[in-house]
Design a protein around this motif. Structure first.
Motif, PDB file in Angstrom:
ATOM      1  N   GLU A  22       4.562  13.621  -1.691  1.00  0.00           N
ATOM      2  CA  GLU A  22       3.772  12.795  -0.787  1.00  0.00           C
ATOM      3  C   GLU A  22       2.813  11.979  -1.639  1.00  0.00           C
ATOM      4  O   GLU A  22       2.085  12.529  -2.470  1.00  0.00           O
ATOM      5  CB  GLU A  22       2.977  13.640   0.199  1.00  0.00           C
ATOM      6  CG  GLU A  22       2.120  12.804   1.129  1.00  0.00           C
ATOM      7  CD  GLU A  22       1.346  13.628   2.129  1.00  0.00           C
ATOM      8  OE1 GLU A  22       0.906  13.056   3.128  1.00  0.00           O
ATOM      9  OE2 GLU A  22       1.178  14.844   1.908  1.00  0.00           O
ATOM     10  N   THR A  23       2.814  10.666  -1.441  1.00  0.00           N
ATOM     11  CA  THR A  23       1.885   9.782  -2.136  1.00  0.00           C
ATOM     12  C   THR A  23       0.831   9.346  -1.137  1.00  0.00           C
ATOM     13  O   THR A  23       1.153   8.819  -0.080  1.00  0.00           O
ATOM     14  CB  THR A  23       2.615   8.559  -2.723  1.00  0.00           C
ATOM     15  OG1 THR A  23       3.715   9.015  -3.519  1.00  0.00           O
ATOM     16  CG2 THR A  23       1.684   7.751  -3.607  1.00  0.00           C
ATOM     17  N   ASN A  24      -0.434   9.595  -1.490  1.00  0.00           N
ATOM     18  CA  ASN A  24      -1.548   9.298  -0.604  1.00  0.00           C
ATOM     19  C   ASN A  24      -2.245   8.038  -1.095  1.00  0.00           C
ATOM     20  O   ASN A  24      -2.724   7.992  -2.226  1.00  0.00           O
ATOM     21  CB  ASN A  24      -2.520  10.475  -0.583  1.00  0.00           C
ATOM     22  CG  ASN A  24      -3.649  10.271   0.392  1.00  0.00           C
ATOM     23  OD1 ASN A  24      -4.293   9.233   0.417  1.00  0.00           O
ATOM     24  ND2 ASN A  24      -3.912  11.288   1.202  1.00  0.00           N
ATOM     25  N   TYR A  25      -2.295   7.003  -0.235  1.00  0.00           N
ATOM     26  CA  TYR A  25      -2.902   5.716  -0.556  1.00  0.00           C
ATOM     27  C   TYR A  25      -4.239   5.515   0.152  1.00  0.00           C
ATOM     28  O   TYR A  25      -4.676   4.382   0.350  1.00  0.00           O
ATOM     29  CB  TYR A  25      -1.955   4.580  -0.175  1.00  0.00           C
ATOM     30  CG  TYR A  25      -0.650   4.608  -0.922  1.00  0.00           C
ATOM     31  CD1 TYR A  25      -0.564   4.121  -2.216  1.00  0.00           C
ATOM     32  CD2 TYR A  25       0.490   5.131  -0.333  1.00  0.00           C
ATOM     33  CE1 TYR A  25       0.633   4.155  -2.907  1.00  0.00           C
ATOM     34  CE2 TYR A  25       1.690   5.167  -1.017  1.00  0.00           C
ATOM     35  CZ  TYR A  25       1.753   4.688  -2.298  1.00  0.00           C
ATOM     36  OH  TYR A  25       2.938   4.721  -2.988  1.00  0.00           O
ATOM     37  N   SER A  30      -0.048   7.354   3.848  1.00  0.00           N
ATOM     38  CA  SER A  30       0.713   8.096   2.845  1.00  0.00           C
ATOM     39  C   SER A  30       2.193   7.980   3.166  1.00  0.00           C
ATOM     40  O   SER A  30       2.567   7.562   4.269  1.00  0.00           O
ATOM     41  CB  SER A  30       0.271   9.556   2.811  1.00  0.00           C
ATOM     42  OG  SER A  30       0.531  10.183   4.041  1.00  0.00           O
ATOM     43  N   LYS A  31       3.002   8.341   2.180  1.00  0.00           N
ATOM     44  CA  LYS A  31       4.450   8.333   2.424  1.00  0.00           C
ATOM     45  C   LYS A  31       5.066   9.513   1.702  1.00  0.00           C
ATOM     46  O   LYS A  31       4.557   9.980   0.681  1.00  0.00           O
ATOM     47  CB  LYS A  31       5.094   7.028   1.981  1.00  0.00           C
ATOM     48  CG  LYS A  31       5.188   6.838   0.484  1.00  0.00           C
ATOM     49  CD  LYS A  31       5.945   5.573   0.146  1.00  0.00           C
ATOM     50  CE  LYS A  31       5.994   5.395  -1.367  1.00  0.00           C
ATOM     51  NZ  LYS A  31       6.636   4.186  -1.770  1.00  0.00           N
ATOM     52  N   HIS A  47      -4.474   5.911  -5.808  1.00  0.00           N
ATOM     53  CA  HIS A  47      -3.613   6.805  -5.047  1.00  0.00           C
ATOM     54  C   HIS A  47      -3.385   8.081  -5.860  1.00  0.00           C
ATOM     55  O   HIS A  47      -3.741   8.151  -7.022  1.00  0.00           O
ATOM     56  CB  HIS A  47      -2.281   6.129  -4.710  1.00  0.00           C
ATOM     57  CG  HIS A  47      -1.481   5.736  -5.907  1.00  0.00           C
ATOM     58  ND1 HIS A  47      -1.754   4.592  -6.640  1.00  0.00           N
ATOM     59  CD2 HIS A  47      -0.438   6.326  -6.525  1.00  0.00           C
ATOM     60  CE1 HIS A  47      -0.889   4.493  -7.632  1.00  0.00           C
ATOM     61  NE2 HIS A  47      -0.090   5.539  -7.593  1.00  0.00           N
TER      62      HIS A  47
END
Length: 81
Positions: A22-25, A30-31, A47
């Motif tokens: 999970e990438t948190n922006y 997030s995605k 991020h």
């Protein structure tokens, strides 16, 4: 495991070889990416990434970089946008 908060100064093409991440922006959301996914990572935006599940995350990262440029810049991002 989790990466530190960072940003990329050059384009980064990422291919997820295994696992889920999970990438948190921050304010951009997030995605979640899984094995087989390909994406261009955000530039100049703080991020962090975090592994999901128990499988190790392996990523093939291709930096579209010029000589002398920094690939990743860890900076103090006390508040993510």
């Amino acid at each position: 495991q989790k990466t530190g908060i960072h940003l990329h100064q050059v384009p980064l093409l990422a291919y997820i070889i295994s696992g889920r991440i999970e990438t948190n922006y921050g304010s951009k959301g997030s995605k979640v990416s899984s094995a087989g996914d390909v994406f261009i990572e955000a530039m100049e935006w703080c991020h962090f990434g975090q592994a999901l599940g128990t499988d190790p995350v392996k990523i093939l990262a291709i930096y579209l970089n010029s000589v002398g440029s920094s690939l990743k810049k860890s900076i103090d991002c006390p508040v993510m946008h």
